[in-house]
Design a protein around this motif. Sequence first.
Motif, PDB file in Angstrom:
ATOM      1  N   GLY A 209     -10.574  -0.562 -10.179  1.00  0.00           N
ATOM      2  CA  GLY A 209      -9.689  -1.482  -9.477  1.00  0.00           C
ATOM      3  C   GLY A 209      -8.373  -1.694 -10.182  1.00  0.00           C
ATOM      4  O   GLY A 209      -7.292  -1.741  -9.543  1.00  0.00           O
ATOM      5  N   SER A 210      -8.401  -1.834 -11.502  1.00  0.00           N
ATOM      6  CA  SER A 210      -7.169  -2.068 -12.256  1.00  0.00           C
ATOM      7  C   SER A 210      -6.219  -0.874 -12.150  1.00  0.00           C
ATOM      8  O   SER A 210      -4.987  -1.055 -12.106  1.00  0.00           O
ATOM      9  N   GLU A 211      -6.762   0.333 -12.090  1.00  0.00           N
ATOM     10  CA  GLU A 211      -5.923   1.518 -11.939  1.00  0.00           C
ATOM     11  C   GLU A 211      -5.260   1.551 -10.566  1.00  0.00           C
ATOM     12  O   GLU A 211      -4.088   1.907 -10.436  1.00  0.00           O
ATOM     13  N   VAL A 212      -6.014   1.180  -9.539  1.00  0.00           N
ATOM     14  CA  VAL A 212      -5.453   1.150  -8.187  1.00  0.00           C
ATOM     15  C   VAL A 212      -4.309   0.147  -8.120  1.00  0.00           C
ATOM     16  O   VAL A 212      -3.242   0.430  -7.548  1.00  0.00           O
ATOM     17  N   VAL A 213      -4.509  -1.039  -8.708  1.00  0.00           N
ATOM     18  CA  VAL A 213      -3.464  -2.074  -8.701  1.00  0.00           C
ATOM     19  C   VAL A 213      -2.220  -1.566  -9.417  1.00  0.00           C
ATOM     20  O   VAL A 213      -1.093  -1.737  -8.941  1.00  0.00           O
ATOM     21  N   ARG A 214      -2.403  -0.940 -10.588  1.00  0.00           N
ATOM     22  CA  ARG A 214      -1.258  -0.418 -11.345  1.00  0.00           C
ATOM     23  C   ARG A 214      -0.527   0.675 -10.574  1.00  0.00           C
ATOM     24  O   ARG A 214       0.716   0.675 -10.490  1.00  0.00           O
ATOM     25  N   ASN A 215      -1.279   1.614 -10.004  1.00  0.00           N
ATOM     26  CA  ASN A 215      -0.654   2.740  -9.313  1.00  0.00           C
ATOM     27  C   ASN A 215       0.117   2.282  -8.074  1.00  0.00           C
ATOM     28  O   ASN A 215       1.202   2.791  -7.793  1.00  0.00           O
ATOM     29  N   LEU A 216      -0.437   1.323  -7.341  1.00  0.00           N
ATOM     30  CA  LEU A 216       0.238   0.860  -6.124  1.00  0.00           C
ATOM     31  C   LEU A 216       1.496   0.054  -6.438  1.00  0.00           C
ATOM     32  O   LEU A 216       2.417  -0.003  -5.623  1.00  0.00           O
ATOM     33  N   SER A 217       1.541  -0.555  -7.617  1.00  0.00           N
ATOM     34  CA  SER A 217       2.741  -1.320  -7.982  1.00  0.00           C
ATOM     35  C   SER A 217       3.955  -0.411  -8.124  1.00  0.00           C
ATOM     36  O   SER A 217       5.096  -0.862  -7.990  1.00  0.00           O
TER      37      SER A 217
END
Length: 468
Positions: A209-217
Amino acid sequence: MLSGNFDLSGMLAALEGQAAAMKSKRIVIDALDIVLALLPDAMSKRREIYRLHDWLLRHEMTAIITAKTGEGADNFMPQSFGFMQFMVDCSIVLNHSVVLGVSQRNVRVQKYRGSAFDENESPFLISKKGFEVAVARTLGHVDANVTNERVSSGIERLDTMLGGGYYRGASVLITGFPGTAKTTLSGAFAEAACRRGERTMFVSFDSDGSEVVRNLSSVGIKLDAYVKSGCLSMISARTITGSAETYLVRIKTLAIEHAARCLVIDPVSTLSKSGNELTAHSVAERLIDWSKSQGITLVCTSLLDEMASQAEGGSPLQISTLADTWIHLNYLVQAGERNRGMSIIKSRGTAHSNQVRELILSDTGVTLADTYSAGGEVLMGTLRWEKESAERVNAELAEVAAQLKQVRLDAEEAELEVRLKAVQTELVAKQVEKALLVRTIESREREVVRGRSRMAELRGADLHTERE
């Protein structure tokens, strides 16, 4: 070590006393085959089964009896007491198999006297909530509530193409090859839902989840604040092991616990890798039915085979026919450049756009470019920019040429006007000259007449002569 004759009389007598003391009307006998294994031959086993059956009928007891199946998958019970399935009122078969390394439990009702029942095999799970059987939609099933309410996709121009966005409670499928921005589109939807204050769950099979949040930012989709506030729940499905049925149960449980109104599964095609494809398709079908019954707007991405043809195709689970809206993403390679294209293949109940639009990702957000074509071919990226630049230069040159021609025409017009004015002046002069000439002639003629009259008077000519 067993010696002497053995039967179930003693056990049934003890059970009778216990049942009378408890006033029981139900009894469970687990692993009857182990007790029957103590009997010497098949005839004795058959006799004791009949003894048990008569005892249950005499005491009007409802009984559940379990027994192991034979070695073969088609054998209901060992041959020595396989006739028992014809004696009982209801026969349920449980099996446990491993398909492609994935454990799968199934249940099938083989017979049920005096009642209609589903004869098909259904998967089941043993979870913290108990024995959960996957039941497909049946005849007479109450339809889910239907609404005309729209929810935003998170991309304004996509909402316009869809006639206002997705329907509330609809199922949306986003298909595409790796890197076509499937996660980005689903992330934009999740952000828009959280911005409306709707609790959302994002299930990722590919990343934490943290990777998805970072990538979408990196493309202007900010989910971190919603995760911290608890409005958005990021679930890494890589921590879930088991069959597709296990995934479904876990997803449903987590969504209910989170009270989610919007659900994203990225990608749902992972279910096809958990056991056989037929089971996975059934799971996907029941996932869509469940989300509709709960009024949850479901957005699923589906990964297409990167080695397959670039032509549009259905998802591995073949759920494109079940989804209400199907958005397809692909690559368009032109002039040595790869660009993302997006089209809406279908959107039930919506007069949606049929155009292929370029999907543009930047640090300021996600948007769709206007459709641009040249010679019947849709252009994107640098090739489009070059074509537009060339057209702008040509337009500027055409404008300059038009201006120069306008100046030349104005000069010629001015010259003609001057010439026209000179001719008009000359005409006026000629008209004046002509008028003066006419006046001069008339004046001369009058002088001649007066001169003759005066001459006659001076000569004394008589009137008669004058008259003549």
